[in-house]
Motif scaffolding. Structure first.
Motif, short mmCIF file in Angstrom:
data_model
loop_
_atom_site.label_atom_id
_atom_site.label_comp_id
_atom_site.label_asym_id
_atom_site.label_seq_id
_atom_site.Cartn_x
_atom_site.Cartn_y
_atom_site.Cartn_z
N GLU A 1 -4.45 12.07 -7.61
CA GLU A 1 -3.89 13.36 -8.06
C GLU A 1 -2.75 13.84 -7.16
OE1 GLU A 1 -4.69 15.11 -10.86
OE2 GLU A 1 -5.91 13.36 -11.38
N ASP A 2 -2.64 13.29 -5.97
CA ASP A 2 -1.62 13.68 -4.99
C ASP A 2 -0.36 12.86 -5.26
OD1 ASP A 2 -0.02 13.97 -2.65
OD2 ASP A 2 -1.80 14.35 -1.43
N GLU A 3 0.73 13.52 -5.59
CA GLU A 3 1.96 12.82 -5.98
C GLU A 3 2.56 11.97 -4.86
OE1 GLU A 3 5.21 16.40 -5.25
OE2 GLU A 3 4.34 16.13 -7.24
N ARG A 4 2.14 12.17 -3.63
CA ARG A 4 2.66 11.37 -2.51
C ARG A 4 2.07 9.97 -2.49
NH1 ARG A 4 0.77 13.90 2.46
NH2 ARG A 4 -1.04 14.20 1.15
N PHE A 5 0.94 9.77 -3.15
CA PHE A 5 0.23 8.50 -3.14
C PHE A 5 0.46 7.75 -4.44
CE2 PHE A 5 -1.86 10.96 0.06
CZ PHE A 5 -2.22 10.02 1.03
N PHE A 6 0.33 6.44 -4.37
CA PHE A 6 0.39 5.63 -5.58
C PHE A 6 -0.61 4.49 -5.48
CE2 PHE A 6 3.65 3.84 -2.80
CZ PHE A 6 3.50 2.46 -2.93
N ALA A 48 -1.64 3.77 -1.60
CA ALA A 48 -0.45 3.63 -0.77
C ALA A 48 0.29 4.96 -0.65
CB ALA A 48 0.47 2.57 -1.35
N LEU A 49 0.98 5.08 0.47
CA LEU A 49 1.77 6.26 0.81
C LEU A 49 3.08 5.76 1.39
CD1 LEU A 49 1.93 9.39 1.50
CD2 LEU A 49 0.91 8.77 3.70
N ASP A 50 4.21 6.31 0.95
CA ASP A 50 5.51 5.89 1.48
C ASP A 50 5.77 6.60 2.79
OD1 ASP A 50 8.09 5.05 1.98
OD2 ASP A 50 8.91 5.76 0.08
N LEU A 51 5.78 5.85 3.89
CA LEU A 51 6.00 6.44 5.22
C LEU A 51 7.42 6.95 5.39
CD1 LEU A 51 4.05 3.86 7.42
CD2 LEU A 51 3.27 6.10 6.59
N LEU A 109 4.79 -0.32 -12.62
CA LEU A 109 5.21 0.76 -13.50
C LEU A 109 4.89 0.47 -14.96
CD1 LEU A 109 8.69 1.43 -11.88
CD2 LEU A 109 6.56 2.67 -11.49
N GLY A 110 4.83 -0.79 -15.29
CA GLY A 110 4.55 -1.21 -16.65
C GLY A 110 4.52 -2.71 -16.70
N PRO A 111 4.33 -3.28 -17.86
CA PRO A 111 4.29 -4.75 -17.96
C PRO A 111 5.56 -5.38 -17.39
CG PRO A 111 3.58 -3.73 -20.02
CD PRO A 111 4.13 -2.63 -19.14
N GLY A 112 5.40 -6.18 -16.36
CA GLY A 112 6.52 -6.88 -15.75
C GLY A 112 7.48 -6.00 -14.97
N GLU A 113 7.12 -4.74 -14.75
CA GLU A 113 8.03 -3.80 -14.07
C GLU A 113 7.35 -3.23 -12.83
OE1 GLU A 113 10.71 0.06 -15.37
OE2 GLU A 113 9.18 -0.69 -16.73
N HIS A 114 8.00 -3.41 -11.67
CA HIS A 114 7.47 -2.93 -10.39
C HIS A 114 8.53 -2.14 -9.64
CE1 HIS A 114 4.65 -6.20 -11.22
NE2 HIS A 114 3.81 -5.57 -10.41
N ARG A 115 8.07 -1.23 -8.82
CA ARG A 115 8.94 -0.48 -7.90
C ARG A 115 8.57 -0.91 -6.49
NH1 ARG A 115 8.39 4.80 -4.98
NH2 ARG A 115 6.21 4.75 -5.58
N GLN A 116 9.52 -1.47 -5.76
CA GLN A 116 9.29 -1.88 -4.38
C GLN A 116 9.29 -0.66 -3.46
OE1 GLN A 116 8.55 -4.99 -3.15
NE2 GLN A 116 8.41 -5.53 -5.30
N VAL A 117 8.35 -0.59 -2.56
CA VAL A 117 8.26 0.49 -1.57
C VAL A 117 8.13 -0.19 -0.21
CG1 VAL A 117 7.11 2.62 -0.89
CG2 VAL A 117 7.10 1.92 -3.30
N ASP A 118 9.28 -0.44 0.40
CA ASP A 118 9.32 -1.24 1.62
C ASP A 118 8.63 -0.59 2.82
OD1 ASP A 118 10.60 -3.35 0.36
OD2 ASP A 118 12.59 -2.56 0.79
N SER A 119 8.52 0.73 2.81
CA SER A 119 7.86 1.44 3.92
C SER A 119 6.49 1.99 3.52
CB SER A 119 8.75 2.57 4.44
OG SER A 119 9.89 2.03 5.07
#
Length: 137
Positions: free
Chosen positions: A79-84, A96-99, A53-63
């Motif tokens: 461009e698809d908000e479901r993907f990152f 990646a896609l959150d299942l 998300l930024g320097p030293g900042e992450h969001r865990q997505v376990d699935s």
């Protein structure tokens, strides 16, 4: 120092993904950095990850389903908000896609897995897949 296990083997998304992925010729599972990875010579699927998300900042997505994507497809997925763009692997063409997100389309998941497999598998394994009777239906 070994990474701690960062997944539940009974996670229903992992169970379903594992059945799909391991149907591919030569696919095998192993644990790396605490997460299930699937490979045929090279990784083509990782279950779970994070988004920077930024320097030293992450969001865990376990699935998260992490797959290798053709360069021509990356911009559309971005461009698809479901993907990152996953941390660490994103720079190498992974998305990646959150299942666990509501409305996950498993036909789309199967297409993403198939495309990633075709980008990484040896030609003889792709030929075996295309010959029929092997891999997902």
């Amino acid at each position: 120092m070994a990474h701690p296990v960062m997944y539940d083997d009974d996670n229903p998304h992992l169970v379903r993904l594992r059945a799909l992925v391991l149907a591919y010729p030569g696919a095998e599972e192993y644990v790396s950095h605490g997460r299930p990875n699937f490979r045929v010579k090279k990784n083509f699927v990782v279950f779970g990850g994070s988004e920077r998300l930024g320097p030293g900042e992450h969001r865990q997505v376990d699935s998260a389903l992490m797959v290798k994507v053709e360069e021509a497809e990356q911009a559309a997925l971005d461009e698809d908000e479901r993907f990152f763009v996953p941390a660490y692997l994103g720079a190498f063409g992974w998305r990646a896609l959150d299942l666990a997100a509501p409305g996950t389309d498993w036909d789309e998941v199967a297409e993403l897995v198939d495309a990633s497999y075709r980008l990484t598998a040896p030609k003889r394994m792709i030929a075996a897949l295309d010959a029929g009777g092997i891999g997902p239906g």
